[in-house]
Design a protein around this motif. Sequence first.
Motif, PDB file in Angstrom:
ATOM      1  N   VAL A 179       0.732   7.948   8.550  1.00  0.00           N
ATOM      2  CA  VAL A 179       0.700   9.318   9.060  1.00  0.00           C
ATOM      3  C   VAL A 179       1.904   9.580   9.959  1.00  0.00           C
ATOM      4  CG1 VAL A 179      -0.563  10.936  10.529  1.00  0.00           C
ATOM      5  CG2 VAL A 179      -1.796   9.550   8.859  1.00  0.00           C
ATOM      6  N   MET A 180       2.255   8.621  10.804  1.00  0.00           N
ATOM      7  CA  MET A 180       3.421   8.776  11.676  1.00  0.00           C
ATOM      8  C   MET A 180       4.704   8.915  10.855  1.00  0.00           C
ATOM      9  SD  MET A 180       2.805   6.286  14.956  1.00  0.00           S
ATOM     10  CE  MET A 180       1.515   5.193  14.406  1.00  0.00           C
ATOM     11  N   MET A 181       4.820   8.105   9.808  1.00  0.00           N
ATOM     12  CA  MET A 181       5.988   8.197   8.930  1.00  0.00           C
ATOM     13  C   MET A 181       6.076   9.578   8.289  1.00  0.00           C
ATOM     14  SD  MET A 181       6.691   8.207   5.386  1.00  0.00           S
ATOM     15  CE  MET A 181       5.233   7.463   4.662  1.00  0.00           C
ATOM     16  N   VAL A 182       4.951  10.102   7.835  1.00  0.00           N
ATOM     17  CA  VAL A 182       4.925  11.431   7.216  1.00  0.00           C
ATOM     18  C   VAL A 182       5.342  12.499   8.222  1.00  0.00           C
ATOM     19  CG1 VAL A 182       3.422  13.187   6.204  1.00  0.00           C
ATOM     20  CG2 VAL A 182       3.202  10.798   5.488  1.00  0.00           C
ATOM     21  N   ILE A 183       4.802  12.406   9.437  1.00  0.00           N
ATOM     22  CA  ILE A 183       5.097  13.402  10.471  1.00  0.00           C
ATOM     23  C   ILE A 183       6.595  13.445  10.768  1.00  0.00           C
ATOM     24  CG2 ILE A 183       4.814  13.968  12.921  1.00  0.00           C
ATOM     25  CD1 ILE A 183       1.969  12.828  12.715  1.00  0.00           C
ATOM     26  N   LEU A 184       7.178  12.291  11.067  1.00  0.00           N
ATOM     27  CA  LEU A 184       8.576  12.269  11.501  1.00  0.00           C
ATOM     28  C   LEU A 184       9.539  12.621  10.376  1.00  0.00           C
ATOM     29  CD1 LEU A 184       8.709   9.270  13.994  1.00  0.00           C
ATOM     30  CD2 LEU A 184       8.609  11.701  14.471  1.00  0.00           C
ATOM     31  N   THR A 207      -0.407  25.602   8.296  1.00  0.00           N
ATOM     32  CA  THR A 207      -1.565  24.746   8.040  1.00  0.00           C
ATOM     33  C   THR A 207      -1.170  23.276   7.991  1.00  0.00           C
ATOM     34  OG1 THR A 207      -2.699  26.509   6.819  1.00  0.00           O
ATOM     35  CG2 THR A 207      -3.438  24.259   6.412  1.00  0.00           C
ATOM     36  N   VAL A 208      -0.035  22.978   7.351  1.00  0.00           N
ATOM     37  CA  VAL A 208       0.461  21.595   7.327  1.00  0.00           C
ATOM     38  C   VAL A 208       0.668  21.091   8.752  1.00  0.00           C
ATOM     39  CG1 VAL A 208       2.402  20.101   6.695  1.00  0.00           C
ATOM     40  CG2 VAL A 208       1.506  21.727   5.041  1.00  0.00           C
ATOM     41  N   GLY A 209       1.291  21.920   9.592  1.00  0.00           N
ATOM     42  CA  GLY A 209       1.495  21.531  10.985  1.00  0.00           C
ATOM     43  C   GLY A 209       0.199  21.389  11.748  1.00  0.00           C
ATOM     44  N   ALA A 210      -0.757  22.300  11.501  1.00  0.00           N
ATOM     45  CA  ALA A 210      -2.025  22.283  12.224  1.00  0.00           C
ATOM     46  C   ALA A 210      -2.849  21.044  11.907  1.00  0.00           C
ATOM     47  CB  ALA A 210      -2.830  23.543  11.889  1.00  0.00           C
ATOM     48  N   LYS A 211      -2.708  20.532  10.684  1.00  0.00           N
ATOM     49  CA  LYS A 211      -3.462  19.339  10.280  1.00  0.00           C
ATOM     50  C   LYS A 211      -2.797  18.042  10.728  1.00  0.00           C
ATOM     51  CE  LYS A 211      -5.642  21.384   6.195  1.00  0.00           C
ATOM     52  NZ  LYS A 211      -5.819  21.315   4.723  1.00  0.00           N
ATOM     53  N   THR A 212      -1.607  18.152  11.316  1.00  0.00           N
ATOM     54  CA  THR A 212      -0.866  16.965  11.757  1.00  0.00           C
ATOM     55  C   THR A 212      -1.357  16.524  13.130  1.00  0.00           C
ATOM     56  OG1 THR A 212       1.091  17.675  10.529  1.00  0.00           O
ATOM     57  CG2 THR A 212       1.419  16.065  12.276  1.00  0.00           C
ATOM     58  N   ASP A 213      -1.900  15.334  13.205  1.00  0.00           N
ATOM     59  CA  ASP A 213      -2.442  14.809  14.467  1.00  0.00           C
ATOM     60  C   ASP A 213      -1.396  13.918  15.138  1.00  0.00           C
ATOM     61  OD1 ASP A 213      -3.906  13.909  16.572  1.00  0.00           O
ATOM     62  OD2 ASP A 213      -5.426  12.855  15.396  1.00  0.00           O
ATOM     63  N   LEU A 214      -0.765  14.458  16.173  1.00  0.00           N
ATOM     64  CA  LEU A 214       0.248  13.694  16.897  1.00  0.00           C
ATOM     65  C   LEU A 214      -0.367  12.640  17.808  1.00  0.00           C
ATOM     66  CD1 LEU A 214       2.834  16.457  17.913  1.00  0.00           C
ATOM     67  CD2 LEU A 214       2.844  14.966  15.915  1.00  0.00           C
ATOM     68  N   GLY A 215      -1.678  12.618  17.891  1.00  0.00           N
ATOM     69  CA  GLY A 215      -2.346  11.620  18.722  1.00  0.00           C
ATOM     70  C   GLY A 215      -2.054  10.200  18.295  1.00  0.00           C
ATOM     71  N   ILE A 262      -4.699  20.595  15.618  1.00  0.00           N
ATOM     72  CA  ILE A 262      -5.520  19.524  16.194  1.00  0.00           C
ATOM     73  C   ILE A 262      -4.807  18.774  17.309  1.00  0.00           C
ATOM     74  CG2 ILE A 262      -4.740  17.848  14.476  1.00  0.00           C
ATOM     75  CD1 ILE A 262      -7.545  16.663  14.508  1.00  0.00           C
ATOM     76  N   SER A 263      -3.482  18.826  17.332  1.00  0.00           N
ATOM     77  CA  SER A 263      -2.734  18.037  18.311  1.00  0.00           C
ATOM     78  C   SER A 263      -2.765  18.632  19.709  1.00  0.00           C
ATOM     79  CB  SER A 263      -1.274  17.877  17.857  1.00  0.00           C
ATOM     80  OG  SER A 263      -1.196  17.119  16.679  1.00  0.00           O
ATOM     81  N   ILE A 264      -2.790  19.986  19.817  1.00  0.00           N
ATOM     82  CA  ILE A 264      -2.619  20.585  21.147  1.00  0.00           C
ATOM     83  C   ILE A 264      -3.717  21.614  21.460  1.00  0.00           C
ATOM     84  CG2 ILE A 264      -1.030  21.857  22.664  1.00  0.00           C
ATOM     85  CD1 ILE A 264       1.298  20.682  21.088  1.00  0.00           C
ATOM     86  N   LEU A 265      -3.640  22.824  20.889  1.00  0.00           N
ATOM     87  CA  LEU A 265      -4.503  23.918  21.337  1.00  0.00           C
ATOM     88  C   LEU A 265      -5.851  23.996  20.635  1.00  0.00           C
ATOM     89  CD1 LEU A 265      -1.912  26.841  21.750  1.00  0.00           C
ATOM     90  CD2 LEU A 265      -2.825  25.303  23.496  1.00  0.00           C
ATOM     91  N   HIS A 266      -5.986  23.404  19.475  1.00  0.00           N
ATOM     92  CA  HIS A 266      -7.248  23.433  18.719  1.00  0.00           C
ATOM     93  C   HIS A 266      -7.679  24.848  18.338  1.00  0.00           C
ATOM     94  CE1 HIS A 266      -8.854  19.163  19.163  1.00  0.00           C
ATOM     95  NE2 HIS A 266      -7.666  19.151  19.727  1.00  0.00           N
ATOM     96  N   LEU A 267      -6.693  25.716  18.157  1.00  0.00           N
ATOM     97  CA  LEU A 267      -7.024  27.061  17.665  1.00  0.00           C
ATOM     98  C   LEU A 267      -7.334  27.023  16.174  1.00  0.00           C
ATOM     99  CD1 LEU A 267      -4.434  29.306  19.537  1.00  0.00           C
ATOM    100  CD2 LEU A 267      -6.899  29.640  19.532  1.00  0.00           C
TER     101      LEU A 267
END
Length: 478
Positions: free
Chosen positions: A424-429, A338-346, A68-73
């Motif tokens: 969410v930001m805390m989880v990502i980093l 999948t974990v990475g794909a669901k991570t929204d860096l927005g 979801i963050s970049i390519l939306h594949l």
Amino acid sequence: MQFLDTINFSVPLLANATETVDSSMVIKSVLLSLVVIYFVSKLGGELSNKVGLPPVLGELLGGVVIGISILHLLVFPEGSTDSSSSLIMNFLQTTAGLTPEATPQVFAAQSEVISVLAELGVIILLFEIGLESNLKELMAVGIQASVVAVVGVVVPFGAGTIGLMTLFGISAVPAIFAGAALTATSIGITSKVLSEIGKLNSKEGQIILGAAVIDDILGIIVLAVVASLAKDGEVDINKVIYLIVSATGFLLGAIVLGNIFNQTFVAIADKLKTRGGLVIPAFIFAFIMAYLAAVIQLEAILGAFAAGLVLEETDKRKELQRQVIPIADMLVPIFFVTVGAKTDLGVLNPTIPSNREGLIMATFLIAVAIIGKVVTGLTVFGQPGINRLAIGIGMIPRGEVGLVFAGVGAASGALSKPLGAAIVMMVILTTFLAPPLLRFVFPDETTTATLEAASGTSLVIESDVITLTDSQENELKS
């Protein structure tokens, strides 16, 4: 972890397809998704390994790139994402004749299938980790692991909750929810990294693994408490007592079962002569244990891990490990991508005004998240020369477990948008920082072993990990 519990399986995947969704389109979309997942997991893993980082970090980053963050594949319905943003759906419309009317249903079904495969992947990962662990060694560090787990829950929970209330004026219930999210530890990510760098069976690795298992159980109990508090304004004491008793009983039962079931399993496997005679009964046992854990409201992955610990005690463990590895290689990458794909860096974008308040709170939560886990290493006692910093860092990643807390909090309405974004930001980093930090605090060490052969000659082995067959191990012991 149980992130699939929040998914509505209202769309039949492959049954009654003509009434709701074209099953052939679902299969096509799943196949395309798997092509993308496997390609990016391999590419990311190889690049990560080339620069000296754990391959799992490359898989996570690869998921971010295609998600979801970049390519939306590879995108999923959660997070207000719809089928129109999925490039795979658009590709199917262009090349396979998928109609716009059928796209939402195909998208929902495809997302559910990939999420199920991801859940299956982490179940198999924890089964594999259980097989690689040693029950006796894990029990030997049980007290230290328990102390690490308890401190790793109490310190970040207390510091996060009190800090949010005093520094940011957050009311009690949302502050408690955010504090609870800080208690999580992703056993899947940590155990995978430890396995990749050859430290899973080190003293530090065993303490981290044991603490992560206990931490996961404590996290479930904490989540039940704060969810009840957010929903009803009061805690369901009966449910909390039930979770404590069932978790304790399950783990003790698994240990007792290990002493009884080992020889029975070997006897059954020896009588089976057709293909899969060892690995199929092992998976039957692992899935039964995972199911039982899920039924009593624990994590399915805890059941799979317990099954691996039980079978690790058998004479077939090395052969079973070799047979499980290729299956894990097929399914485990789906989970991490999948974990990475669901991570929204927005949510990290400071140019969006609504993100700025969340960024300030996120800075505080990230500091508490890291410090609150790193200090756990200081609580380890009776282990001279142990790498306490590594133990603390091994507890840092929140991963999918932290996202579950954020998701439950958002669904309950307890979290404001800035606070939800901060979590969410805390989880990502914390998820992405832990793998390279673990590699850093566990420097490459060349293991040099000189073995005296029967002829009196010496054999020098230099590698990170020495893997012996059962016969070689017995010969060395003799």
